[in-house]
Structure formats: structure tokens, C-alpha cells
Design a protein around this motif. Structure first.
Motif, PDB file in Angstrom:
ATOM      1  N   ASP A 239       1.101  -1.224  -0.609  1.00  0.00           N
ATOM      2  CA  ASP A 239       0.250   0.293  -0.023  1.00  0.00           C
ATOM      3  C   ASP A 239       1.072   1.116  -0.001  1.00  0.00           C
ATOM      4  OD1 ASP A 239       0.670   0.309   2.652  1.00  0.00           O
ATOM      5  OD2 ASP A 239      -0.300  -0.876   3.607  1.00  0.00           O
TER       6      ASP A 239
ATOM      7  N   PRO B 257       6.100   2.550  -8.140  1.00  0.00           N
ATOM      8  CA  PRO B 257       7.007   2.824  -7.047  1.00  0.00           C
ATOM      9  C   PRO B 257       6.885   3.655  -6.584  1.00  0.00           C
ATOM     10  CG  PRO B 257       7.961   2.340  -8.897  1.00  0.00           C
ATOM     11  CD  PRO B 257       6.857   2.168 -10.029  1.00  0.00           C
ATOM     12  N   GLU B 258       6.867   4.932  -6.507  1.00  0.00           N
ATOM     13  CA  GLU B 258       7.373   5.922  -6.346  1.00  0.00           C
ATOM     14  C   GLU B 258       5.888   6.572  -4.854  1.00  0.00           C
ATOM     15  OE1 GLU B 258       9.639   7.586  -5.501  1.00  0.00           O
ATOM     16  OE2 GLU B 258       8.923  10.129  -5.212  1.00  0.00           O
ATOM     17  N   ARG B 259       5.070   6.069  -5.660  1.00  0.00           N
ATOM     18  CA  ARG B 259       3.754   6.072  -4.535  1.00  0.00           C
ATOM     19  C   ARG B 259       3.334   4.564  -4.376  1.00  0.00           C
ATOM     20  NH1 ARG B 259      -2.486   6.685  -6.777  1.00  0.00           N
ATOM     21  NH2 ARG B 259      -3.338   6.596  -4.938  1.00  0.00           N
ATOM     22  N   TYR B 260       3.390   3.945  -4.323  1.00  0.00           N
ATOM     23  CA  TYR B 260       3.442   2.463  -3.893  1.00  0.00           C
ATOM     24  C   TYR B 260       4.842   1.286  -2.466  1.00  0.00           C
ATOM     25  CZ  TYR B 260      -1.385   2.748  -5.317  1.00  0.00           C
ATOM     26  OH  TYR B 260      -2.985   3.402  -5.746  1.00  0.00           O
ATOM     27  N   GLN B 261       4.385   1.486  -2.094  1.00  0.00           N
ATOM     28  CA  GLN B 261       5.592   0.227  -1.077  1.00  0.00           C
ATOM     29  C   GLN B 261       5.132  -1.061  -0.505  1.00  0.00           C
ATOM     30  OE1 GLN B 261       7.312   4.143   0.992  1.00  0.00           O
ATOM     31  NE2 GLN B 261       7.416   2.171   2.793  1.00  0.00           N
TER      32      GLN B 261
END
Lengths: 825, 363
Positions: free
Chosen positions: B241, B324-328
Motif C-alpha cells: 500500500d 513504485p514512487e507511490r506504493y511500497q
């Protein structure tokens, strides 16, 4: 990677026990899998001085020696068979009572009639070198009488270097990690080459025709060298690191590979035509005999080191036998090159040649090592083999590439790790692994993922972002997340707090295994044992089921571990039978097992999985008890399980139809198709139940004469399961049972009778159960009487007897009309 | 007959009846007596039917005389019946004595296999944290098993997985020569070497927040020994998330380890390497055999690695269709067989697929 600690200490200082060092390395990501102590099994082996070496009076091949093993100790008289001993040498002496590697015990023994008070040891006898012929001759300055384990004992760490850390496949690389762990400085070898020869280019020239696959090639030239064994200390060290000593020149190359992680190669200069090395692709039909004396047919993808007359070596993988350094070699060309890692990996796989060198090349090499490796090799050859090094080196690309500038945002790392680490602390941590940091500029971009567009920094971002100046050996660091890992591991994961997830919960998803788990519980509760069997089975298993070796639906392994496990099962039967047979071998003949497993097949070019339930019963239906005999299992046992199971997990009525059998697998008269009939729609076929053909049982080696099986499609069964079964509330109105005995011709299947009863039974018929079956004198010779108990349950109002009478009449009529049946009074 | 005589006959009848009742020693005899005196054809009925011989003026008084006697006799019958029934029952119970030390009638035991049961236990624990099973196929493509997980062809990390490949389906050859289809390279099929392809499939199928477990059989080209098999069982966990951190990974795994191996069991993270996570860790628990003092089971280290984990690699996140910048998030993978071995003290992995019933019935 085997790491002798004496070697490691040359490049980093540490004051830790081997165990403590191992723990630190492990917690830094360099997992130590084992600690070996060389010399721990030498007991009573000391350094002795040869006072006298004389011929043995009774044996030509033996010598009689007198040995001084230290002040105050009596001189020993020792018989020795080796030829390399001389008066004055210092040698290892196994005293009487000593135990050598492998448990060999040394005692005073008579040799050709004379007592030998111990043994002079060879390197091989001590596990130190490979030389089994000569006694290990120690340095003349060695202190007499000291324990050999104090002198040559070694502790070796076995470090599991992960594939992304090719730089740590070296003593120097691991010294850097130790330094990072202890926050100290690592060293590199002091490399200077005493260049007393003439210019290198007078002897060697290099032509790289494929600079993409060989971006850098460094060559050095040395002559006047003498090939002989390396110094004992070098041999011992190489052995400890897992490498066999060969000769001083080859050992120098191997030593540099272990020390710096840089593979180099020495060619016998006399075998290189005109000293001209060519790096090129192989040409069609070229062959090369490699160092292992195998003739290799070279493919055009292979990159070669060649001279004008033909191939000399497979680049980065293995040298050629013709240009190998031999005892007659007096001049060598040292090659220290950089090759394309992918090319090396493919070549190694193609020729099934994975060498220590190719393992390092295929992980990528720091460009700087090309020159350093050549120089270090030359330095060691000068030291161990003498001769002269030519001036300078040939270097096809002497400029080391600039260091990678890797931009990272400290706050993004904090967000990823979930722990507050100040930017200043991050910089200090990175500095411990040799990564300098500097503030980023607005022109910098952040690499999130290779292949994705980098993110530009805005003015605010540039204010907090930093740039990591990545040293050349850290080829694994390429994106921001890599820096996060460096910060986390150097800081130590013990500093990472644990937090229970407190982020958004996902939307509800049903558990896809719920139905299967229910079935597993039910069947095990009924006394069956769950098994999990192999999914890969033998072609013969499928052939026995009638699925031949060329059947296109079978999924086959290209490279199975064994042919016995080379095809993905299309049926659960073979492995369930195997479990039966295996248990019969353990004198366990009563077997009631089930498996919920996946079967596989190709369908329209796609692999299709089916979840199935397999049941196998053999032997007795229940354990014999003190008051009742048991009986063998039969098909009705399996049917009972199926009906009960379907009744518990689904809605609908189980029906059986005679099946078209698989010849030789299923009993021709005792195999049925299982279907479930629901209130509406056609019956859903769920699987099969029956008895296995005795020929099949014999073929798989079972002792059982009968085995009952069932195979049920679990996905199909799950689809019949209601998401909330309707449960009728029956008020307090009683149900009514009526028994009817139906007499029919024995050739008619009982299933039809039951079907008709259900069809004509009206809305209140709740269940039909067969409780008696009679053949005999009271009815016709070809008849059978089937007695059913019909249970009627009321709806919203009480059941009238009249209503039931009407229904029974309707049933009787239907049975009579359709099956010619009559009721028995 | 006068009333006096009638009354004395009644009394005599009563006394005889009471004596007879006392003499009745079993329920049948009692019922006989009861019937002989009180039944429809009994003496009392007979006597009462004779009241016609009484003077008319006396007849109404008969009831007052006879009713108490009938009641007395009815009560005596009931008492005697109860007494006799109770004696009879006691006699029966005494006769029905069994050897209570005898065993019960044996049922077949039945058992559940440790591998699926261990997975169920894993789901039971992680299910509390919102993780749900997401199945992923066993026959996979090289692309999903490796490439999309940041393991390109010719990557040295491929050495970590010795792969069993699968012969292409017969129809692939047909597709290749088909005129309609553009020349798409046929997929290279293999038997999944790990459950990690489930990560890609899950991310492509659903949006965050994601919390999933992908269990199942995996295959590797490995020689069989006590701790290796070419078929084994893994479970992959995935949580993605916007705010899932490595600290969450640590917290979750601690809960997991404490649930399965005891609330007091120490755990640790140490750096690991997987191409599809960055950073990567190995998760160790204190040795379950020696409790940390060092033994052969833990290679004298006092620790046992039970799973590998890490933060989902940005490349994998992208290949799953997420930014990948928003979710991790994190992923972890463990051997179900290994967890089962540690929990049940099973020394040899080969026992699982051998299915010796003597082994299974101990589970």
C-alpha cells in the motif's frame, strides 16, 4: 568463498574471535556458513631440525635421520623415505603419539629393522599442500620445537557471498566489509612492479576486435623466470583458500584472483606468435584444446584470445593447453582484462565450464582491477619466480570510468524503512563502506528503477537530497532503494523497530481453500488419512493409465531430476496406489487415504490445473473389534463417503451411472460416474468411483486384491456449495416415514428406481434411503426387491395421510409404467 | 343380603387383595392380582354388580363404602408396582454389569497431513492481520518466474534457482506457423521455482491495499537429501500500500514467529539477497532445538533462518503495474516444509511425500 584469517588480517585489523567476527559478517550480510580450524587435528607435531641424514643400513630407499625437536628434548632417530631432506633443514616432526589429519596415529615402529621414533611429515600428510613425495621444508629461521599448529595453523571462514556482491569474492573485498562492520579502514596490497626489462610493447601487442565484449585489456610481459613450486607459505595459504597449488606463475595468478577478485591469465610467451594477442569471435569450425585437455568445438558466439595462427584461450573462461605455462616456460604474457559478464556466463554454460575465474567475470568486474591485477600478478611472479618485468603495460582503455553519482532522498529512505534516521547519520554510515556523499543539485534526478524514467528533483527536493559517490567495485548499487539497504545493513537491523501493520486493510476476499479445508476435516474425521504425494510421476505411470508417451496433453519436464519424476500427474491414482504399495511393504494392509491435489494437462496450449480429491481404500473397512468381525472395503464404502461429503458441503443428490471404463485400470463391472443433481438443471458430473482392476493393482505391485477409489472434481464440488444454505424451520409438525419394497427385474439399475421415486415424490419427499435388498424364493428368479424408506416432511401445514397415500400411488404408478416394477406387500 | 353383610364382604375382599398383592413377587404376578381383584372381570366389580340384591334404600350408601376401598387397593397396587419395578430394574442392572475396563469399539483414526495443516496454521495467524490466500499456477513462464521478478536471462542470480523446464505444448509449434497470429515468441514454460510469481499476478489483478499469501508446490532441479527435494512447498506473503514499511515487516514477522514458535522466542533480521526485494533480509529465530546455545541443527550459530523477505523491488512493483514512487510494501517467502519440520521436530523432509501411515498417524 573460503577466507583464511591470516590473509584477511593483511588488509584489515580486527581484535575479535573467529566466532565473533563470523557473527559480525553475518549480520552485515556476508553470511558465514562455517568456521574451519586447520591444524586443530595436528596433535604433537612440532618443528624439528635435521642434525644428520644418513643412508639406512638395511634399505637403499630409506634414510636414517637424527632430529633435534627442541632444547631439553632428547634427539630422535627417525627413518624417512623422502629424497628431499638435507642436514640443517627445519621440518615438521610427528612425535610418537601424534595423530595426523584423517586420524592416522604415529608410534615408534620398526622400519627395516631400526626403530623410528616418529615421522617427518610431507605437506600432504598434514593437509597443507598437495606434495606427498617430499618432506615439507620450513623456513630456516623457524623456531625449533614449537608446535606446528602455532606456525601454520589457520582459521578459515566459509563465507556465502551473494550473487550481487562479486566484489566480495575476494580477501580485499571482505576486508572492506570487516572494516565497515568495525568502522575502521581496510587496506589494499602495496603494488609496485620493479620494471627492469625493456619496453612491454617490444614484446607484446594487443588487438581487441570486439571492444563491446572486451572493453579493457591489460597485458604485461616478463622473461627470465624460473618455474618451480611457490613458497610453502603461499602453497599453504592457497590450499586453505581451497585452491590447489600448481607452480609459482599459476599460483601468482590464482593468488591475485583470490586476493583482489581479479582473474588474470599467464600465457607462455614462446607459444604466442609474434607476441600478438587478438581478442575476437571464434570463426566457424575452429577448435581449441582447453587446459582440462578437452577438445572444444568453438561456436561463433565464443570470444577468444587468439594469435595469428589460431585460438589460444576462451576469453574469461579457460586457457588453452598449447599456450599453458609449463616447467620449460621462461617468459610469460600476463592478461588482465574486463569482459562482458553476460557473454562469460553464456559461454561458461555453453561449454559446461564454470571456473573460479568465470564465476567472478560473470558478476562484473571493476575496470580499475584490470591494471591492478596485471601489476599485482607481475609483482608476485617477480617475487616467486624471479626474472624481469618489461616496462609498462599495454592497456586498451587506461582511463577508469567516473564514479556513479547515485541520488537519494533521505526522507524517502526513512519512509521505506519506517525508522527515523537523520541524513547526517546516513552519510556517516555510507562513508563506512567507502561511499562519499554530497548535497544534490536541482539538475539531479532520482533513479527509482532501472528502465523507468528517473524523477527530477524540484527545488525543495534538491535541498534535502544527497548524492552517493559509488566506488567502482560496488556495481550492485544502482537505484535509490540500494542506498536504503546500505543504510539499513550498516546501521544494523537490530536497530529497526518492529511495528504491527497499521495501514489500510484490503477489501474482503473469500478464502479459496475454505471448501477444500472443510472436506479435509470431514474425511479425516471419518477415519481417512490425508496424504500429499509427488506431482511429478513416471511416464510409465501415465502409460498404465492409457496416456501414452506421445499424448499431447501430458506436461513433461525437459530436464527432470530423474525420469521417475518427469511428467506432471494427470491423475491422482498412480501416487495413491504407490502410497498403498509402500504401506503394504510396512505390513500395513488396511489403507484409507485421501489427497486433495492438483492435476495438470495442456489444453489449447495452456497449462490447466484441476483441483481434485482422490480417495483410495483397501483392506478392512474398519478395525476388527472384540464383538464383531470386520469386512473388506467395497465400492459402497466409497459411495457412502461421497454421498455424505456432498450432503455436508453442497446441495443436491448424488447419482451414479455406469461408466465407460479405462481398460485394465478400472473394474469393468464396478465403476461409476458420479454426478450431483440439483433442484434445477442437468446433473453435474463430479468424478468417478469404483474398484481398480486387479491387473492394475498387480502392475503397480500392490498385494491387495481389491482397492476402491474415487476421484472427485473439487472445483466442481465447490461450485455446488451454497453461500448460505437454506435451513427450513419445520415448526413442530412431525415427519412421516413410509417404507416401500419395489420388485423389479434384476437387470434394471437401482439408480433408476431412486430417480423415479424422487421425480414422483412431490414437494414433501425429504429423503430416500435403501435399507434392504432381497433376492430369493419369495420373488421371481430374475427379480430383486429393493426396500426404501421414504421420509416426508411437512411444509407450513401438517401432512395429511391422504396426501402421502396419493404420492405413494403416484410413485408406484411411475415405477410400474417405466420399469415394470411392482410393490411387494 | 343387607348392607352389613355387603360391607363385611367388601372388607374381606380388601384384606385378601392386600395379602395377595403382598404375595405378588414379580410385575406379572402383580398385574394378575390387580386384574383378579380390580379388573373389569375382577372380584370387586363382581361384588359391586351384586348391589341389586341390596335394599333400595341402602344402595346409595354403597359408593361411600366401596370407593375408599377401591382407592386403597389402587394405591396399594401402585405402590407394589413401583416397588416391584424398582426391584426388577435393580436385578436387571445387576445382571447387565460389564467389564468397564474394556476398550471402546475402535474407529479408524484418520489424520491430516502436516504440510497443508502447517499452511492452515500460517493462514490462521496471518489471516488475523488481513492476509488471504491467492493461488498462483505451478506451471509458469520464464517471464513470470524470473524476468518480471527482476531476474533477467543470464543474470548471475539465476544460480540461486536450479530450474526444471517444461517441453512446450504441441500447439505452440502450430501457433508459430499460423498465418493469423503475429510472430510472438512462444513462452518458455517451466515449473515454478518459488511462489514469487504470485506477486506479479496479484499486483496485476488487484489494487492496493494488498495483503496476500500465495502457497503451493514448487520445483527445483536439486538432488534429494534430508533438507532438499525437487518438490517442496512454499508460501509467499505480499503486502503493498502507500505506507507499508520495513518496520511493519519486522513487526508482522515477529508476531508470526511468536505465534508459531512461542511468544518468548527471540528473532532477528540480517541482510539477505533476493533480486525481487530491496532491501532484502533473512529472518532468523532462535534455534528451536538448543534455544540458542549452539547445536548441530543450527550450525552452532544458535539461530535458524525460517524465511527470506524484503521490500518489494521497484522494478517488480512496476512490472506489477504499480507506481513504485507511490506504493511500497514487502514480500516474504518461506518453506512450509521447513516450518513444519521445525514445529514438529521432523528431521527429514523426505518423510512428507513418503506418506508412511505410521508417520502420518502421529501427526
Amino acid at each position: 568463498m573460503r577466507v583464511p584469517l591470516s590473509w584477511l588480517r593483511e588488509y584489515v585489523d580486527f581484535d575479535l574471535s573467529p566466532e565473533a567476527l563470523a557473527e559480525r559478517l553475518t549480520l552485515l550480510g556476508m553470511e558465514v556458513r562455517g568456521i574451519e580450524r586447520i591444524g586443530a587435528d595436528w596433535s604433537s607435531v612440532v618443528v624439528g631440525e635435521l642434525l644428520d641424514v644418513a643412508p639406512h643400513p638395511n634399505a637403499d630407499r630409506l634414510s636414517l635421520t637424527r632430529v633435534n625437536v627442541g632444547a631439553g628434548k632428547p634427539e630422535l632417530s627417525i627413518v624417512c623415505g623422502a629424497r628431499n631432506i638435507e642436514i640443517g633443514q627445519r621440518v615438521p616432526v610427528a612425535l610418537p603419539g601424534a595423530v595426523l589429519p584423517g586420524g592416522r596415529r604415529i608410534d615408534v615402529t620398526k622400519k627395516a629393522g631400526i626403530d623410528s621414533e616418529g615421522m617427518l611429515c610431507s605437506g600432504a600428510e598434514l593437509g597443507l599442500t598437495t606434495d606427498a613425495d617430499g618432506i615439507l621444508i620450513l623456513d630456516p629461521a623457524t623456531e625449533i620445537g614449537q608446535h606446528l599448529s602455532d606456525l601454520l595453523g589457520e582459521v578459515v571462514l566459509d563465507v556465502d557471498v551473494k550473487p550481487n556482491r562479486g566484489d566480495a569474492l575476494s580477501i580485499v573485498g571482505l576486508a572492506r566489509e570487516v572494516a565497515a562492520a568495525l568502522d575502521t579502514q581496510a587496506r589494499e596490497p602495496m603494488v609496485t612492479v620493479d620494471e627492469s626489462g625493456d619496453a612491454t610493447d617490444a614484446h607484446v601487442s594487443v588487438e581487441v576486435r570486439d571492444p563491446l565484449r572486451c572493453p579493457r585489456f591489460v597485458a604485461r610481459y616478463m622473461d627470465g623466470i624460473t618455474i618451480r613450486p611457490s613458497p610453502v607459505s603461499v602453497q599453504v595459504r592457497l590450499m586453505a583458500a581451497g585452491m590447489r597449488p600448481i607452480s609459482n606463475v599459476v599460483d601468482a595468478s590464482n593468488y591475485v584472483m583470490l586476493e583482489l577478485g581479479k582473474p588474470t591469465h599467464a600465457f607462455d610467451a614462446a607459444r604466442v606468435t609474434d607476441g600478438h594477442l587478438i581478442v575476437r569471435a571464434a570463426e566457424p569450425a575452429e577448435r581449441l584444446e582447453t587446459l582440462d585437455h578437452a577438445q572444444r568445438d568453438l561456436t561463433p558466439e565464443t570470444l577468444l584470445i587468439a594469435d595469428s595462427t589460431g585460438p589460444l584461450a576462451i576469453a574469461g573462461v579457460m586457457g588453452g593447453a598449447a599456450s599453458e605455462v609449463t616447467g620449460a616456460t621462461t617468459a610469460v604474457i600476463i592478461e588482465s582484462a574486463i569482459f562482458d559478464p553476460v557473454m562469460i556466463r553464456r559461454t561458461g554454460q555453453h561449454y559446461a565450464l564454470r571456473s573460479e575465474a568465470s564465476l567472478r567475470f560473470e558478476k562484473g568486474q571493476e575496470s580499475r582491477l584490470a591494471r591492478l591485477g596485471a601489476d599485482r600478478t607481475a609483482q608476485l611472479i617477480l617475487e616467486w619466480a624471479g626474472g624481469r618485468a618489461a616496462k609498462g603495460a599495454i592497456d586498451t582503455d587506461p582511463a577508469d570510468p567516473p564514479a556513479l553519482r547515485l541520488v537519494f532522498r533521505p526522507e524517502r529512505i526513512v519512509r521505506l524503512l519506517g525508522v527515523e534516521v537523520a541524513a547526517g547519520e546516513m552519510r556517516a554510515l555510507l562513508n563506512r563502506v567507502g561511499i562519499e556523499t554530497a548535497p544534490a543539485t536541482a539538475a539531479d534526478v532520482v533513479v527509482i528503477a532501472i528502465g523507468a524514467r528517473p524523477i527530477p528533483l524540484d527545488a525543495a527536493g534538491a535541498h534535502t537530497a544527497l548524492v552517493a559517490i559509488v566506488p567502482g567495485h560496488r556495481r550492485d548499487l544502482a537505484i535509490e532503494a540500494d542506498i536504503a539497504e546500505e543504510v539499513a545493513r550498516i546501521r544494523g537491523y537490530e536497530t529497526l523497530p518492529g511495528r504491527r501493520p497499521d495501514t489500510l486493510m484490503p477489501t474482503y476476499r473469500p478464502d479459496p481453500h475454505a471448501a477444500t479445508d472443510r472436506i479435509r476435516d470431514l474425511l479425516s474425521g471419518r477415519g481417512l488419512s490425508e496424504v500429499v504425494t509427488f506431482s511429478l510421476i513416471a511416464p510409465g505411470d501415465h502409460a498404465r493409465l492409457g496416456d501414452g508417451r506421445d499424448d499431447p496433453a501430458t506436461i513433461r519436464a525437459t530436464n527432470p531430476v530423474t525420469v521417475e519424476h518427469s511428467e506432471l500427474r494427470r491423475s491422482l491414482i498412480p501416487e495413491l496406489s504407490r502410497v498403498l504399495v509402500d504401506n503394504e511393504r510396512q505390513r500395513r494392509d488396511d489403507v484409507a487415504i485421501f489427497e486433495t491435489g492438483i492435476t495438470h494437462r495442456w489444453t489449447d496450449g495452456q497449462p490447466v490445473e484441476r483441483h481434485q480429491l482422490g480417495i483410495l481404500l483397501a483392506g478392512l473397512a474398519s478395525p476388527p473389534t472384540w464383538d464383531a468381525p470386520s469386512r473388506p472395503v467395497d465400492v459402497a464404502d466409497a459411495k457412502g463417503l461421497i454421498e455424505w461429503l456432498v450432503g455436508r458441503v453442497a446441495v443436491g443428490r448424488v447419482r451414479y451411472e455406469p461408466a465407460t471404463v479405462r481398460a485394465g485400470v478400472e473394474h469393468p463391472g464396478r465403476t461409476a460416474v458420479v454426478a450431483v443433481e440439483q433442484a434445477s438443471g442437468t446433473p453435474v458430473e463430479l468424478g468417478r468411483v469404483g474398484e481398480l482392476d486387479p491387473r492394475y493393482l498387480a502392475a503397480v505391485g500392490a498385494r491387495a486384491e481389491r482397492a476402491i477409489y474415487a476421484v472427485i472434481d473439487l472445483d466442481g464440488l465447490a461450485r455446488l456449495a451454497p453461500t448460505g444454505r437454506r435451513i427450513t424451520v419445520l415448526e413442530r409438525l412431525p415427519g412421516v416415514d413410509r417404507d416401500i419394497a419395489v420388485v423389479i427385474d434384476r437387470s434394471r439399475p437401482a439408480g433408476e428406481v431412486e430417480d423415479l421415486i424422487h421425480a414422483a415424490g412431490g414437494a414433501h419427499l425429504r429423503s430416500v434411503s435403501l435399507f434392504d435388498r432381497y433376492q430369493g424364493p419369495q420373488i421371481g428368479e430374475h427379480e430383486v426387491s429393493l426396500t426404501y424408506r421414504l421420509r416426508f416432511e411437512p411444509g407450513e401445514r401438517p401432512l395429511e395421510e391422504k396426501e402421502i397415500d396419493t404420492t405413494i400411488s403416484a410413485i408406484t404408478q411411475a415405477l410400474s409404467d417405466r420399469l415394470g416394477a411392482r410393490l411387494r406387500a | 343380603m343387607d348392607l352389613e353383610a355387603f360391607s363385611s364382604q367388601l372388607t374381606a375382599l380388601r384384606d385378601r387383595a392386600l395379602t395377595a398383592l403382598e404375595d405378588a413377587v414379580d410385575p406379572d404376578a402383580l398385574e394378575e392380582v390387580a386384574s383378579a381383584y380390580l379388573g373389569r372381570k375382577g372380584e370387586l366389580t363382581a361384588l359391586l354388580s351384586g348391589i341389586g340384591a341390596l335394599p333400595a334404600a341402602d344402595r346409595p350408601r354403597v359408593g361411600a363404602l366401596a370407593n375408599p376401598i377401591r382407592q386403597q387397593l389402587d394405591a396399594a397396587v401402585a405402590t407394589r408396582r413401583e416397588r416391584l419395578n424398582s426391584i426388577a430394574l435393580e436385578v436387571r442392572l445387576a445382571q447387565e454389569r460389564i467389564d468397564v475396563t474394556m476398550p471402546g469399539r475402535a474407529l479408524t483414526r484418520g489424520s491430516l497431513h502436516p504440510i497443508p495443516e502447517t499452511y492452515r496454521e500460517i493462514v490462521r495467524v496471518l489471516g488475523r492481520f488481513g492476509f488471504v490466500t491467492f493461488d498462483s499456477p505451478e506451471v509458469e513462464t520464464d517471464e513470470l518466474n524470473f524476468q518480471l521478478l527482476n531476474i533477467p536471462a543470464d543474470h548471475p542470480a539465476r544460480d540461486l534457482w536450479d530450474t526444471i523446464y517444461v517441453e512446450p505444448p504441441a500447439s505452440d509449434a502450430a501457433t508459430a506457423t499460423s498465418l493469423e497470429a503475429p510472430t510472438v515468441e512462444a513462452p518458455r514454460w517451466l515449473l515454478r521455482t518459488h511462489t514469487s510469481p504470485g506477486q506479479i499476478r496479484a499486483m496485476r489483478e488487484m489494487r492496493p491495499p494488498i495483503r496476500l499469501l500465495t502457497p503451493g508446490r514448487c520445483y527445483r532441479h536439486e538432488a534429494v537429501d534430508a533438507s532438499h527435494g525437487f518438490e517442496f512447498f512454499q508460501v509467499e506473503g505480499l503486502m503493498v500500500d502507500e505506507g507499508t514499511t520495513m518496520a511493519h515487516l519486522r513487526g508482522l514477522l515477529d508476531e508470526f514467529a511468536h505465534a508459531l514458535f512461542g511468544a518468548e522466542r527471540p528473532t532477528r533480521f540480517r541482510p539477505g539477497y533476493y533480486p525481487f526485494t530491496e532491501p532484502s533480509v533473512a529472518f532468523d529465530i532462535q534455534c528451536v532445538v538448543c534455544d540458542g546455545s549452539g547445536c548441530s541443527a543450527c550450525g552452532r550459530s544458535g539461530w535458524m533462518t525460517i524465511l527470506g523477505a524484503g521490500m518489494v523491488h521497484p522494478v517488480v512493483m512496476r512490472n506489477g503495474g504499480l507506481d513504485p514512487e507511490r506504493y511500497q510494501g514487502f514480500a516474504f517467502g518461506m518453506g512450509i516444509d521447513r516450518i513444519a519440520m521445525l514445529r514438529h521436530g521432523i528431521p527429514d523432509l523426505r518423510a512428507f511425500l513418503a506418506d508412511d501411515l505410521r508417520f502420518l498417524e502421529r501427526s
